[in-house]
Design a protein around this motif. Structure first.
Motif, PDB file in Angstrom:
ATOM      1  N   GLY A   6       4.490  -4.870  18.641  1.00 32.03           N
ATOM      2  CA  GLY A   6       3.870  -4.200  17.513  1.00 32.03           C
ATOM      3  C   GLY A   6       2.422  -4.603  17.319  1.00 32.03           C
ATOM      4  O   GLY A   6       1.954  -5.622  17.839  1.00 32.03           O
ATOM      5  N   ILE A   7       1.716  -3.795  16.569  1.00 34.57           N
ATOM      6  CA  ILE A   7       0.315  -4.052  16.224  1.00 34.57           C
ATOM      7  C   ILE A   7       0.250  -4.573  14.800  1.00 34.57           C
ATOM      8  O   ILE A   7       0.948  -4.084  13.905  1.00 34.57           O
ATOM      9  N   LEU A   8      -0.601  -5.551  14.588  1.00 30.71           N
ATOM     10  CA  LEU A   8      -0.844  -6.068  13.248  1.00 30.71           C
ATOM     11  C   LEU A   8      -1.962  -5.247  12.615  1.00 30.71           C
ATOM     12  O   LEU A   8      -3.053  -5.127  13.182  1.00 30.71           O
ATOM     13  N   ILE A   9      -1.681  -4.663  11.462  1.00 27.79           N
ATOM     14  CA  ILE A   9      -2.630  -3.771  10.785  1.00 27.79           C
ATOM     15  C   ILE A   9      -2.902  -4.293   9.380  1.00 27.79           C
ATOM     16  O   ILE A   9      -1.968  -4.622   8.645  1.00 27.79           O
ATOM     17  N   VAL A  10      -4.152  -4.355   9.017  1.00 26.61           N
ATOM     18  CA  VAL A  10      -4.521  -4.708   7.651  1.00 26.61           C
ATOM     19  C   VAL A  10      -5.113  -3.478   6.973  1.00 26.61           C
ATOM     20  O   VAL A  10      -6.054  -2.869   7.482  1.00 26.61           O
ATOM     21  N   VAL A  11      -4.519  -3.111   5.848  1.00 22.60           N
ATOM     22  CA  VAL A  11      -5.041  -1.999   5.046  1.00 22.60           C
ATOM     23  C   VAL A  11      -5.588  -2.573   3.739  1.00 22.60           C
ATOM     24  O   VAL A  11      -4.868  -3.235   2.993  1.00 22.60           O
ATOM     25  N   SER A  12      -6.853  -2.340   3.500  1.00 21.09           N
ATOM     26  CA  SER A  12      -7.496  -2.775   2.265  1.00 21.09           C
ATOM     27  C   SER A  12      -8.083  -1.558   1.562  1.00 21.09           C
ATOM     28  O   SER A  12      -8.152  -0.471   2.133  1.00 21.09           O
ATOM     29  N   GLY A  13      -8.512  -1.763   0.349  1.00 18.41           N
ATOM     30  CA  GLY A  13      -9.133  -0.669  -0.391  1.00 18.41           C
ATOM     31  C   GLY A  13      -9.380  -1.098  -1.817  1.00 18.41           C
ATOM     32  O   GLY A  13      -8.809  -2.074  -2.296  1.00 18.41           O
ATOM     33  N   PHE A  14     -10.230  -0.367  -2.477  1.00 23.76           N
ATOM     34  CA  PHE A  14     -10.507  -0.654  -3.879  1.00 23.76           C
ATOM     35  C   PHE A  14      -9.229  -0.516  -4.695  1.00 23.76           C
ATOM     36  O   PHE A  14      -8.368   0.312  -4.386  1.00 23.76           O
ATOM     37  N   SER A  15      -9.102  -1.321  -5.731  1.00 27.23           N
ATOM     38  CA  SER A  15      -7.993  -1.157  -6.657  1.00 27.23           C
ATOM     39  C   SER A  15      -8.075   0.233  -7.276  1.00 27.23           C
ATOM     40  O   SER A  15      -9.092   0.609  -7.840  1.00 27.23           O
TER      41      SER A  15
END
Length: 212
Positions: A6-15
């Protein structure tokens, strides 16, 4: 052929960007592809949230013990609360072939990228700052002071967006979910993710070439 890792994915974003909704839809549509890592946090649950589902809600003392025991993939402090990612679950899912999504803020994302350079980083944003303010206000879960704090934090986070691999604009939800899925699945085709397969093919071709 060996099962792909599997791939490690980081999803970020403004609250208020809608990243949580995107992740929920993505997992519902593609449950066999993804696993969503559950973060630990010291903040209190919001209405409708449950321990072990949205977050592991722990005390500050418990969280600091986890830091000391090196039981976290990353951790950071945001608006007076700790957030962090427990290690064991993430690594088990990756080895099983699941793409593991970490929904964390920018400090944690950059720490993950530093430790694990192959991590895929996605940043979610509404189409405009005005839309972000509208969404935060529309939630009706926070007072004006907290909303102002989150908008100020969003401005700070906007300074680091260039560190991410992809910018995902959350305007129409269905299109956004499909875009995220496509980005992640295309990542599996990257040469850097396929060294073992490439070496296997080279070995086979060498046998054929020497037999000619």
């Amino acid at each position: 052929m060996d099962q792909r890792k599997g791939i490690l994915i980081v999803v970020s974003g403004f609250s208020g960007s809608g990243k949580g909704t995107i992740m929920k839809e993505l997992l519902e549509k593609h449950p066999d592809n993804y696993a969503l890592s559950i973060s630990a946090t010291t903040r209190s649950p919001r209405p409708g949230e449950a321990d072990g589902r949205e977050y592991f809600f722990v005390s500050k003392e418990k969280f600091e013990t986890m830091i000391q025991e090196d039981a976290l993939l990353e951790y950071a402090q945001y608006v007076d609360h700790y957030y962090g990612t427990p290690k064991d679950y993430v690594f088990r899912q990756l080895e099983a072939g699941k793409d593991v999504i970490l929904e964390i803020e920018i400090q944690g994302a950059l720490k993950i990228r530093e430790k694990y350079p192959d991590t895929l980083l996605l940043f979610v944003t509404p189409p405009s700052g005005e839309e972000l303010k509208k969404r935060l206000t529309g939630r009706g879960t926070e007072d004006e002071s907290t909303i102002a704090s989150r908008l100020s934090r969003a401005w700070q986070e906007a300074q680091g967006v260039e560190s991410y691999d992809y910018l995902v604009i959350n305007d129409k939800l269905e299109e956004c979910v499909q875009q995220v899925h496509s980005i992640i699945q295309n990542q599996h085709a990257c040469v850097v993710k396929n060294h073992r397969l490439i070496e296997t093919i080279r070995t086979e071709l060498k046998v054929f070439a020497e037999g000619e």
